[in-house]
Design a protein around this motif. Structure first.
Motif, mmCIF file in Angstrom:
data_model
loop_
_atom_site.group_PDB
_atom_site.id
_atom_site.type_symbol
_atom_site.label_atom_id
_atom_site.label_comp_id
_atom_site.label_asym_id
_atom_site.label_seq_id
_atom_site.Cartn_x
_atom_site.Cartn_y
_atom_site.Cartn_z
ATOM 1 N N GLN A 6 76.896 -28.854 57.414
ATOM 2 C CA GLN A 6 75.547 -28.690 57.998
ATOM 3 C C GLN A 6 75.387 -27.365 58.647
ATOM 4 N N LEU A 7 76.477 -27.111 59.560
ATOM 5 C CA LEU A 7 76.278 -25.756 60.461
ATOM 6 C C LEU A 7 76.506 -24.632 59.382
ATOM 7 N N GLU A 8 77.350 -24.635 58.403
ATOM 8 C CA GLU A 8 77.560 -23.766 57.412
ATOM 9 C C GLU A 8 76.212 -23.488 56.536
ATOM 10 N N ALA A 12 74.106 -20.121 56.701
ATOM 11 C CA ALA A 12 73.487 -19.235 55.282
ATOM 12 C C ALA A 12 71.905 -19.328 55.341
ATOM 13 N N GLU A 13 71.197 -19.993 55.980
ATOM 14 C CA GLU A 13 69.933 -20.265 56.119
ATOM 15 C C GLU A 13 69.315 -18.759 56.934
ATOM 16 N N LEU A 14 70.137 -19.071 58.183
ATOM 17 C CA LEU A 14 69.688 -17.978 59.251
ATOM 18 C C LEU A 14 69.966 -16.537 58.624
ATOM 19 N N ILE A 15 70.940 -16.498 57.761
ATOM 20 C CA ILE A 15 71.115 -15.073 57.225
ATOM 21 C C ILE A 15 70.112 -14.689 56.276
ATOM 22 N N ASN A 20 66.181 -11.095 55.525
ATOM 23 C CA ASN A 20 65.149 -11.034 54.529
ATOM 24 C C ASN A 20 65.682 -10.870 53.107
ATOM 25 N N LEU A 21 66.780 -11.592 52.819
ATOM 26 C CA LEU A 21 67.413 -11.512 51.688
ATOM 27 C C LEU A 21 66.724 -12.185 50.521
ATOM 28 N N GLU A 22 65.630 -11.449 49.902
ATOM 29 C CA GLU A 22 64.726 -12.091 49.119
ATOM 30 C C GLU A 22 65.222 -12.582 47.787
ATOM 31 N N ASP A 23 66.259 -11.989 47.174
ATOM 32 C CA ASP A 23 66.674 -12.384 46.001
ATOM 33 C C ASP A 23 67.804 -13.307 45.909
ATOM 34 N N ILE A 24 68.165 -13.920 47.324
ATOM 35 C CA ILE A 24 69.152 -14.762 47.555
ATOM 36 C C ILE A 24 68.922 -16.115 48.010
ATOM 37 N N ASN A 25 69.185 -17.185 47.486
ATOM 38 C CA ASN A 25 68.921 -18.418 48.088
ATOM 39 C C ASN A 25 70.132 -18.982 48.999
ATOM 40 N N ALA A 26 69.933 -19.471 50.097
ATOM 41 C CA ALA A 26 71.081 -19.752 51.064
ATOM 42 C C ALA A 26 71.883 -20.901 50.314
ATOM 43 N N SER A 27 71.353 -21.757 49.556
ATOM 44 C CA SER A 27 72.026 -22.688 48.658
ATOM 45 C C SER A 27 73.169 -22.062 47.517
ATOM 46 N N ASP A 28 72.884 -20.858 47.322
ATOM 47 C CA ASP A 28 73.483 -20.155 46.292
ATOM 48 C C ASP A 28 74.896 -19.511 46.710
ATOM 49 N N LYS A 70 85.656 -8.587 63.027
ATOM 50 C CA LYS A 70 86.096 -8.559 61.623
ATOM 51 C C LYS A 70 86.389 -9.964 61.164
ATOM 52 N N GLU A 71 87.200 -10.678 61.840
ATOM 53 C CA GLU A 71 87.623 -12.080 61.424
ATOM 54 C C GLU A 71 86.292 -12.911 61.284
ATOM 55 N N ILE A 72 85.646 -12.874 62.595
ATOM 56 C CA ILE A 72 84.570 -13.763 62.800
ATOM 57 C C ILE A 72 83.485 -13.564 61.777
ATOM 58 N N PHE A 73 83.233 -12.275 61.296
ATOM 59 C CA PHE A 73 82.159 -12.009 60.337
ATOM 60 C C PHE A 73 82.494 -11.967 58.912
ATOM 61 N N SER A 74 83.866 -12.471 58.716
ATOM 62 C CA SER A 74 84.604 -12.046 57.236
ATOM 63 C C SER A 74 83.576 -13.196 56.291
ATOM 64 N N SER A 75 83.164 -14.356 56.870
ATOM 65 C CA SER A 75 82.579 -15.238 55.721
ATOM 66 C C SER A 75 81.527 -16.128 56.645
ATOM 67 N N ILE A 76 80.721 -16.831 55.946
ATOM 68 C CA ILE A 76 80.092 -18.005 56.581
ATOM 69 C C ILE A 76 80.914 -19.058 57.104
ATOM 70 N N ARG A 77 81.957 -19.203 56.542
ATOM 71 C CA ARG A 77 82.783 -20.462 57.007
ATOM 72 C C ARG A 77 83.636 -19.946 58.369
ATOM 73 N N SER A 78 83.907 -18.688 58.457
ATOM 74 C CA SER A 78 84.661 -18.252 59.616
ATOM 75 C C SER A 78 83.460 -17.895 60.854
ATOM 76 N N LEU A 79 82.178 -17.922 60.396
ATOM 77 C CA LEU A 79 80.919 -17.667 61.399
ATOM 78 C C LEU A 79 81.064 -19.155 62.168
ATOM 79 N N ALA A 80 80.767 -19.851 61.087
ATOM 80 C CA ALA A 80 80.616 -21.496 61.372
ATOM 81 C C ALA A 80 81.576 -22.177 62.366
ATOM 82 N N LYS A 81 83.088 -21.585 62.059
ATOM 83 C CA LYS A 81 84.183 -22.042 62.866
ATOM 84 C C LYS A 81 83.978 -21.558 64.488
ATOM 85 N N HIS A 82 83.662 -20.143 64.646
ATOM 86 C CA HIS A 82 83.378 -19.595 65.692
ATOM 87 C C HIS A 82 82.011 -20.108 66.503
#
Length: 88
Positions: A6-8, A12-15, A20-28, A70-82
């Motif tokens: 849920q946090l991930e 993703a939605e927050l990003i 304003n990533l118009e061509d990207i859906n958070a669920s994708d 660099k590690e924290i921002f490497s992916s949504i999963r690592s951001l969520a962990k932080h």
């Protein structure tokens, strides 16, 4: 859905909304996908905006000169962990 998943999804939605990533859906978005360069293609300005949004949403500061950024921002999963470890 687990609390981590849920946090991930929230991040993703927050990003998508913050940047304003118009061509990207958070669920994708693959939560293990790199956020910068070959992944979502974010840049340093995006990281600043995202840091401010994360700070406002979850109540903690990300320092621009943080040794682990660099590690924290490497992916949504690592951001969520932080976020999970540091949110107020």
């Amino acid at each position: 859905m687990s609390s981590t998943e849920q946090l991930e999804s929230e991040i993703a939605e927050l990003i998508v909304e913050t940047l304003n990533l118009e061509d990207i859906n958070a669920s994708d978005i693959n939560f293990d996908e790199p956020l910068f360069y070959d992944g979502l293609g974010l840049d340093s300005i995006d990281s600043l905006e995202l840091s401010m949004a994360l700070s406002a949403q979850y109540g903690f500061q990300l320092k621009s000169d943080g040794a682990n950024n660099k590690e924290i921002f490497s992916s949504i999963r690592s951001l969520a962990k932080h976020v999970k470890l540091n949110k107020v």
